[in-house]
Scaffold this motif. Sequence first.
Motif, PDB file in Angstrom:
ATOM      1  N   GLY A  73       6.056 -38.251 -47.954  1.00 18.67           N
ATOM      2  CA  GLY A  73       6.275 -39.383 -47.064  1.00 18.67           C
ATOM      3  C   GLY A  73       6.306 -38.956 -45.609  1.00 18.67           C
ATOM      4  O   GLY A  73       5.731 -39.624 -44.734  1.00 18.67           O
ATOM      5  N   ILE A  74       6.964 -37.836 -45.333  1.00 21.26           N
ATOM      6  CA  ILE A  74       7.028 -37.306 -43.964  1.00 21.26           C
ATOM      7  C   ILE A  74       5.641 -36.858 -43.507  1.00 21.26           C
ATOM      8  O   ILE A  74       5.237 -37.117 -42.366  1.00 21.26           O
ATOM      9  N   ILE A  75       4.898 -36.188 -44.397  1.00 17.01           N
ATOM     10  CA  ILE A  75       3.541 -35.755 -44.055  1.00 17.01           C
ATOM     11  C   ILE A  75       2.647 -36.958 -43.767  1.00 17.01           C
ATOM     12  O   ILE A  75       1.863 -36.953 -42.800  1.00 17.01           O
ATOM     13  N   ASP A  76       2.769 -38.010 -44.590  1.00 17.87           N
ATOM     14  CA  ASP A  76       1.961 -39.216 -44.370  1.00 17.87           C
ATOM     15  C   ASP A  76       2.270 -39.843 -43.017  1.00 17.87           C
ATOM     16  O   ASP A  76       1.364 -40.304 -42.312  1.00 17.87           O
ATOM     17  N   LEU A  77       3.545 -39.866 -42.650  1.00 16.47           N
ATOM     18  CA  LEU A  77       3.936 -40.442 -41.359  1.00 16.47           C
ATOM     19  C   LEU A  77       3.446 -39.582 -40.194  1.00 16.47           C
ATOM     20  O   LEU A  77       2.894 -40.090 -39.211  1.00 16.47           O
ATOM     21  N   LEU A  78       3.629 -38.268 -40.331  1.00 15.21           N
ATOM     22  CA  LEU A  78       3.208 -37.362 -39.257  1.00 15.21           C
ATOM     23  C   LEU A  78       1.697 -37.357 -39.065  1.00 15.21           C
ATOM     24  O   LEU A  78       1.201 -36.995 -37.998  1.00 15.21           O
ATOM     25  N   SER A  79       0.961 -37.762 -40.093  1.00 18.33           N
ATOM     26  CA  SER A  79      -0.501 -37.766 -39.982  1.00 18.33           C
ATOM     27  C   SER A  79      -1.016 -38.910 -39.123  1.00 18.33           C
ATOM     28  O   SER A  79      -2.149 -38.867 -38.635  1.00 18.33           O
ATOM     29  N   ILE A  80      -0.205 -39.950 -38.935  1.00 19.60           N
ATOM     30  CA  ILE A  80      -0.654 -41.088 -38.126  1.00 19.60           C
ATOM     31  C   ILE A  80       0.075 -41.183 -36.785  1.00 19.60           C
ATOM     32  O   ILE A  80      -0.449 -41.758 -35.831  1.00 19.60           O
ATOM     33  N   LEU A  81       1.267 -40.603 -36.696  1.00 19.50           N
ATOM     34  CA  LEU A  81       2.044 -40.699 -35.453  1.00 19.50           C
ATOM     35  C   LEU A  81       1.345 -40.124 -34.220  1.00 19.50           C
ATOM     36  O   LEU A  81       1.420 -40.715 -33.142  1.00 19.50           O
ATOM     37  N   PRO A  82       0.676 -38.939 -34.329  1.00 21.48           N
ATOM     38  CA  PRO A  82       0.087 -38.342 -33.114  1.00 21.48           C
ATOM     39  C   PRO A  82      -0.820 -39.264 -32.314  1.00 21.48           C
ATOM     40  O   PRO A  82      -0.827 -39.217 -31.087  1.00 21.48           O
ATOM     41  N   PHE A  83      -1.586 -40.117 -33.000  1.00 23.26           N
ATOM     42  CA  PHE A  83      -2.499 -40.986 -32.263  1.00 23.26           C
ATOM     43  C   PHE A  83      -1.753 -42.083 -31.507  1.00 23.26           C
ATOM     44  O   PHE A  83      -2.188 -42.532 -30.446  1.00 23.26           O
ATOM     45  N   TYR A  84      -0.616 -42.520 -32.056  1.00 21.13           N
ATOM     46  CA  TYR A  84       0.184 -43.508 -31.334  1.00 21.13           C
ATOM     47  C   TYR A  84       0.957 -42.839 -30.198  1.00 21.13           C
ATOM     48  O   TYR A  84       1.149 -43.437 -29.128  1.00 21.13           O
ATOM     49  N   ILE A  85       1.389 -41.593 -30.436  1.00 19.41           N
ATOM     50  CA  ILE A  85       2.042 -40.832 -29.363  1.00 19.41           C
ATOM     51  C   ILE A  85       1.057 -40.563 -28.238  1.00 19.41           C
ATOM     52  O   ILE A  85       1.418 -40.523 -27.059  1.00 19.41           O
ATOM     53  N   ALA A  86      -0.236 -40.402 -28.608  1.00 17.98           N
ATOM     54  CA  ALA A  86      -1.276 -40.098 -27.618  1.00 17.98           C
ATOM     55  C   ALA A  86      -1.452 -41.220 -26.605  1.00 17.98           C
ATOM     56  O   ALA A  86      -2.032 -41.003 -25.532  1.00 17.98           O
ATOM     57  N   LEU A  87      -0.963 -42.411 -26.910  1.00 18.39           N
ATOM     58  CA  LEU A  87      -1.036 -43.511 -25.948  1.00 18.39           C
ATOM     59  C   LEU A  87      -0.182 -43.202 -24.725  1.00 18.39           C
ATOM     60  O   LEU A  87      -0.426 -43.724 -23.634  1.00 18.39           O
ATOM     61  N   VAL A  88       0.855 -42.353 -24.934  1.00 21.78           N
ATOM     62  CA  VAL A  88       1.735 -41.947 -23.836  1.00 21.78           C
ATOM     63  C   VAL A  88       1.428 -40.519 -23.405  1.00 21.78           C
ATOM     64  O   VAL A  88       1.337 -40.218 -22.213  1.00 21.78           O
ATOM     65  N   PHE A  89       1.244 -39.617 -24.413  1.00 16.70           N
ATOM     66  CA  PHE A  89       0.918 -38.217 -24.143  1.00 16.70           C
ATOM     67  C   PHE A  89      -0.428 -37.904 -24.793  1.00 16.70           C
ATOM     68  O   PHE A  89      -0.476 -37.593 -25.992  1.00 16.70           O
ATOM     69  N   PRO A  90      -1.521 -38.008 -24.042  1.00 17.62           N
ATOM     70  CA  PRO A  90      -2.871 -37.862 -24.613  1.00 17.62           C
ATOM     71  C   PRO A  90      -3.088 -36.609 -25.463  1.00 17.62           C
ATOM     72  O   PRO A  90      -3.778 -36.663 -26.475  1.00 17.62           O
ATOM     73  N   ALA A  91      -2.513 -35.484 -25.051  1.00 21.24           N
ATOM     74  CA  ALA A  91      -2.734 -34.243 -25.805  1.00 21.24           C
ATOM     75  C   ALA A  91      -2.078 -34.271 -27.174  1.00 21.24           C
ATOM     76  O   ALA A  91      -2.404 -33.466 -28.049  1.00 21.24           O
ATOM     77  N   GLY A  92      -1.166 -35.213 -27.396  1.00 18.12           N
ATOM     78  CA  GLY A  92      -0.438 -35.269 -28.667  1.00 18.12           C
ATOM     79  C   GLY A  92      -1.314 -35.536 -29.865  1.00 18.12           C
ATOM     80  O   GLY A  92      -0.963 -35.191 -30.990  1.00 18.12           O
ATOM     81  N   LYS A  93      -2.492 -36.141 -29.649  1.00 13.46           N
ATOM     82  CA  LYS A  93      -3.333 -36.491 -30.798  1.00 13.46           C
ATOM     83  C   LYS A  93      -3.898 -35.284 -31.522  1.00 13.46           C
ATOM     84  O   LYS A  93      -4.296 -35.375 -32.680  1.00 13.46           O
ATOM     85  N   PHE A  94      -3.944 -34.131 -30.845  1.00 18.66           N
ATOM     86  CA  PHE A  94      -4.468 -32.944 -31.511  1.00 18.66           C
ATOM     87  C   PHE A  94      -3.542 -32.460 -32.622  1.00 18.66           C
ATOM     88  O   PHE A  94      -3.930 -31.649 -33.456  1.00 18.66           O
ATOM     89  N   LEU A  95      -2.291 -32.978 -32.632  1.00 19.66           N
ATOM     90  CA  LEU A  95      -1.378 -32.660 -33.733  1.00 19.66           C
ATOM     91  C   LEU A  95      -1.760 -33.425 -34.994  1.00 19.66           C
ATOM     92  O   LEU A  95      -1.202 -33.184 -36.053  1.00 19.66           O
ATOM     93  N   ALA A  96      -2.700 -34.347 -34.864  1.00 17.50           N
ATOM     94  CA  ALA A  96      -3.113 -35.150 -36.013  1.00 17.50           C
ATOM     95  C   ALA A  96      -3.703 -34.302 -37.125  1.00 17.50           C
ATOM     96  O   ALA A  96      -3.790 -34.753 -38.272  1.00 17.50           O
ATOM     97  N   ASN A  97      -4.125 -33.084 -36.814  1.00 21.31           N
ATOM     98  CA  ASN A  97      -4.688 -32.221 -37.856  1.00 21.31           C
ATOM     99  C   ASN A  97      -3.670 -31.839 -38.905  1.00 21.31           C
ATOM    100  O   ASN A  97      -4.016 -31.224 -39.919  1.00 21.31           O
ATOM    101  N   ILE A  98      -2.403 -32.215 -38.682  1.00 21.18           N
ATOM    102  CA  ILE A  98      -1.391 -31.990 -39.715  1.00 21.18           C
ATOM    103  C   ILE A  98      -1.725 -32.809 -40.955  1.00 21.18           C
ATOM    104  O   ILE A  98      -1.253 -32.503 -42.054  1.00 21.18           O
TER     105      ILE A  98
END
Length: 282
Positions: A93-118
């Motif tokens: 459940g945590i992995i599933d959530l972390l897999s989508i959060l980076p792109f929403y975080i990227a709306l504020v911190f653009p570099a955050g989306k690269f964490l999506a590879n989790i």
Amino acid sequence: MNQNQKEHYKQRIFDTIFEANTPKGKLFDICLLFLILISVGLVVLESVPTINARYHTILITLEWILTILFTIEYILRIISVKNPIRYIFSFYGIIDLLSILPFYIALVFPAGKFLANIRILRLLRVFRIFGLTRFTHGKNVLVLGLKESRDKIVVFLSFIILIVVVIGSVMYMIERNHPESGFTSIPISIYWAVVTLTTVGYGDVAPVTGFGQFLASVVMVIGYGIIAVPTGIVSMEINKASNSKEQIPHNTEVCPNCGDDYHLDGSKYCKTCGNELNPRYY
């Protein structure tokens, strides 16, 4: 829509999303596998300046389409389980959530989306579709071996922490009067002890006194011996688990209440929460 119809549809969603031993479940996992690989590839390609400059709009559009699909899937997982809170805070459940959060975080911190590879960690779940018995058995042997060696590893790591604190403190005492060595504080000395004990050896901090160099040599030799200890512990437990095949489950059933998928073959109830495994409402 009455309660029975709601339960009926929830069960159908659960069987499709969580179960891998049904035609729909297997098809869903195969599609999910390819979507995960494509999404990871898109993030990797975006990090290449020449490719990103030429295909930036296409890459961003595809990434958001996949993120929306994964978000819908995550919501459906929450809806289809009996205990959503338990699923949300479970490993998957945590992995599933972390897999989508980076792109929403990227709306504020653009570099955050690269964490999506989790999200590539989600492949641990969908590997069930390839030869269910062979892959699930192999995974369960590894999991059981790690679980059985957990206490020994914790004791070992605790001992290592004590050792590096002592070594770091002694090295600081020896080298503190020589600023050029880099041992300017006990935390820095502990950092050096960790780097040296693990045989990494960055070289940014190094002793200059004879006794300090002698102690460093001893720590380096000890480091080679220490590396073998956790490997031996885990290997021994995995070997024990592998030789106890009758205790290793081969099924892929997932508990609809808590999400646990580590059950013995033929089990009717979840060993974690006692809920009936894969009940049918239709």
